[in-house]
Write an enzyme that holds these catalytic residues in place. Sequence first.
Site, PDB file in Angstrom:
ATOM      1  N   ARG A  20       0.856  -1.317  -0.051  1.00 42.94           N
ATOM      2  CA  ARG A  20      -0.043  -0.079   0.082  1.00 42.94           C
ATOM      3  C   ARG A  20       0.870   1.215   0.074  1.00 42.94           C
ATOM      4  O   ARG A  20       1.953   1.372   0.674  1.00 42.94           O
ATOM      5  CB  ARG A  20      -0.672   0.024   1.230  1.00 42.94           C
ATOM      6  CG  ARG A  20      -2.220   0.616   1.177  1.00 42.94           C
ATOM      7  CD  ARG A  20      -2.981   0.492   1.961  1.00 42.94           C
ATOM      8  NE  ARG A  20      -3.939  -0.687   2.451  1.00 42.94           N
ATOM      9  CZ  ARG A  20      -4.931  -0.973   1.649  1.00 42.94           C
ATOM     10  NH1 ARG A  20      -5.609  -0.283   1.025  1.00 42.94           N
ATOM     11  NH2 ARG A  20      -5.543  -2.199   1.835  1.00 42.94           N
ATOM     12  N   ASP A  21       0.566   2.194  -1.074  1.00 47.87           N
ATOM     13  CA  ASP A  21       1.502   3.403  -1.005  1.00 47.87           C
ATOM     14  C   ASP A  21       0.982   4.250   0.496  1.00 47.87           C
ATOM     15  O   ASP A  21      -0.006   4.508   1.013  1.00 47.87           O
ATOM     16  CB  ASP A  21       1.066   4.387  -2.233  1.00 47.87           C
ATOM     17  CG  ASP A  21       2.209   5.334  -2.569  1.00 47.87           C
ATOM     18  OD1 ASP A  21       2.563   5.124  -3.781  1.00 47.87           O
ATOM     19  OD2 ASP A  21       2.000   6.088  -1.676  1.00 47.87           O
ATOM     20  N   ILE A  22       2.257   4.879   0.819  1.00 46.15           N
ATOM     21  CA  ILE A  22       2.213   5.501   2.136  1.00 46.15           C
ATOM     22  C   ILE A  22       1.402   6.673   2.059  1.00 46.15           C
ATOM     23  O   ILE A  22       1.090   7.215   2.960  1.00 46.15           O
ATOM     24  CB  ILE A  22       3.750   5.739   2.764  1.00 46.15           C
ATOM     25  CG1 ILE A  22       3.841   5.945   4.249  1.00 46.15           C
ATOM     26  CG2 ILE A  22       4.600   6.842   1.999  1.00 46.15           C
ATOM     27  CD1 ILE A  22       5.130   5.833   4.804  1.00 46.15           C
ATOM     28  N   ASN A  48       5.898   5.632 -13.603  1.00 41.45           N
ATOM     29  CA  ASN A  48       6.656   6.880 -13.756  1.00 41.45           C
ATOM     30  C   ASN A  48       7.986   6.572 -14.203  1.00 41.45           C
ATOM     31  O   ASN A  48       8.895   5.847 -13.514  1.00 41.45           O
ATOM     32  CB  ASN A  48       6.754   7.872 -12.497  1.00 41.45           C
ATOM     33  CG  ASN A  48       5.175   8.432 -12.359  1.00 41.45           C
ATOM     34  OD1 ASN A  48       4.387   8.529 -13.157  1.00 41.45           O
ATOM     35  ND2 ASN A  48       4.791   8.245 -11.030  1.00 41.45           N
ATOM     36  N   VAL A  54      11.171   7.045  -6.387  1.00 38.24           N
ATOM     37  CA  VAL A  54      11.956   5.988  -6.072  1.00 38.24           C
ATOM     38  C   VAL A  54      12.622   5.370  -7.245  1.00 38.24           C
ATOM     39  O   VAL A  54      11.736   5.028  -8.124  1.00 38.24           O
ATOM     40  CB  VAL A  54      11.105   5.028  -5.240  1.00 38.24           C
ATOM     41  CG1 VAL A  54      11.685   3.824  -4.737  1.00 38.24           C
ATOM     42  CG2 VAL A  54      10.665   5.557  -4.035  1.00 38.24           C
ATOM     43  N   HIS A  86       8.562   0.333 -10.259  1.00 40.11           N
ATOM     44  CA  HIS A  86       7.243  -0.196  -9.753  1.00 40.11           C
ATOM     45  C   HIS A  86       6.032   0.237 -10.573  1.00 40.11           C
ATOM     46  O   HIS A  86       6.109   1.290 -11.084  1.00 40.11           O
ATOM     47  CB  HIS A  86       7.119   0.580  -8.252  1.00 40.11           C
ATOM     48  CG  HIS A  86       7.380   2.217  -8.169  1.00 40.11           C
ATOM     49  ND1 HIS A  86       8.721   2.543  -8.333  1.00 40.11           N
ATOM     50  CD2 HIS A  86       6.674   3.211  -8.215  1.00 40.11           C
ATOM     51  CE1 HIS A  86       8.815   3.935  -8.161  1.00 40.11           C
ATOM     52  NE2 HIS A  86       7.121   4.264  -8.284  1.00 40.11           N
ATOM     53  N   HIS A 128       2.319   1.832 -10.121  1.00 35.33           N
ATOM     54  CA  HIS A 128       1.200   2.052  -9.438  1.00 35.33           C
ATOM     55  C   HIS A 128      -0.243   1.477  -9.957  1.00 35.33           C
ATOM     56  O   HIS A 128      -0.542   1.308 -11.078  1.00 35.33           O
ATOM     57  CB  HIS A 128       1.080   3.734  -9.548  1.00 35.33           C
ATOM     58  CG  HIS A 128       2.241   4.462  -8.982  1.00 35.33           C
ATOM     59  ND1 HIS A 128       2.250   4.943  -7.646  1.00 35.33           N
ATOM     60  CD2 HIS A 128       3.377   4.675  -9.611  1.00 35.33           C
ATOM     61  CE1 HIS A 128       3.221   5.752  -7.560  1.00 35.33           C
ATOM     62  NE2 HIS A 128       4.229   5.577  -8.848  1.00 35.33           N
TER      63      HIS A 128
HETATM   64  P1  5GP Z   1       7.308   7.234  -7.937  1.00 35.90           P
HETATM   65  O1  5GP Z   1       7.062   9.026  -7.550  1.00 35.90           O
HETATM   66  O2  5GP Z   1       8.543   6.994  -7.911  1.00 35.90           O
HETATM   67  O3  5GP Z   1       6.487   7.064  -9.276  1.00 35.90           O
HETATM   68  O4  5GP Z   1       6.302   6.730  -6.920  1.00 35.90           O
HETATM   69  C1  5GP Z   1       7.164   6.287  -5.621  1.00 35.90           C
HETATM   70  C2  5GP Z   1       6.110   5.892  -4.488  1.00 35.90           C
HETATM   71  O5  5GP Z   1       6.437   5.620  -3.450  1.00 35.90           O
HETATM   72  C3  5GP Z   1       5.057   7.340  -4.023  1.00 35.90           C
HETATM   73  O6  5GP Z   1       3.531   7.139  -4.519  1.00 35.90           O
HETATM   74  C4  5GP Z   1       5.257   7.408  -2.684  1.00 35.90           C
HETATM   75  O7  5GP Z   1       4.294   7.823  -1.918  1.00 35.90           O
HETATM   76  C5  5GP Z   1       5.813   5.822  -2.311  1.00 35.90           C
HETATM   77  N1  5GP Z   1       6.546   5.770  -1.043  1.00 35.90           N
HETATM   78  C6  5GP Z   1       7.786   6.480  -0.822  1.00 35.90           C
HETATM   79  N2  5GP Z   1       8.220   6.193   0.356  1.00 35.90           N
HETATM   80  C7  5GP Z   1       7.443   4.953   0.731  1.00 35.90           C
HETATM   81  C8  5GP Z   1       7.500   4.228   2.046  1.00 35.90           C
HETATM   82  O8  5GP Z   1       8.054   4.274   2.890  1.00 35.90           O
HETATM   83  N3  5GP Z   1       6.370   3.230   1.857  1.00 35.90           N
HETATM   84  C9  5GP Z   1       5.391   3.272   1.120  1.00 35.90           C
HETATM   85  N4  5GP Z   1       4.474   2.180   1.583  1.00 35.90           N
HETATM   86  N5  5GP Z   1       5.388   3.831  -0.120  1.00 35.90           N
HETATM   87  C10 5GP Z   1       6.372   4.909  -0.129  1.00 35.90           C
END
Ligand code: 5GP
Length: 114
Positions: free
Chosen positions: A29-31, A87, A96, A100, A102
């Site tokens: 689950r996204d934080i 992304n 990150v 991944h 979404h």
């Molecule tokens: P990006 O922006 O790289 O496509 O997505 C990275 C996602 O990782 C973001 O939606 C962010 O909220 C999520 N995220 C970052 N740190 C953590 C974490 O420590 N735990 C969880 N569950 N999600 C995280």
Amino acid sequence: MSDCLFCKMVAGDIQPDILYSDEHVLAIRDINPQAPFHALVIPREHIATLNDLGPQHADTIGRMVLAARQLAQAHGFAADGYRTVINCNRLAGQTVYHLHLHVLAGRAMHWPPG
Ligand code: 5GP
Ligand code: ZN
């Protein structure tokens, strides 16, 4: 990758809210959810970005998409609809650098995306 957040989750050093797990992927689950349901499907193998995906990862990316479909179905969003997003790099907002997918659901999605 010892300094990678998602590698630490795969290794079990950090324990996120895990929604699905198999030998290929982890779904968490996204934080910071951007929809009522927001999951991230993460390959166990460290792949930094979509640009780093090669033919050797065909099974992995397929497993990621299948896991997304499975999550949407299991949480009751398959019929009404959901969105999957990867992304890639700075202009897409990647934060990150471990690939991944979404999975967003539970509200109407906008198009074009922001
Ligand atoms: P990006 O922006 O790289 O496509 O997505 C990275 C996602 O990782 C973001 O939606 C962010 O909220 C999520 N995220 C970052 N740190 C953590 C974490 O420590 N735990 C969880 N569950 N999600 C995280
Ligand atoms: Zn990693």
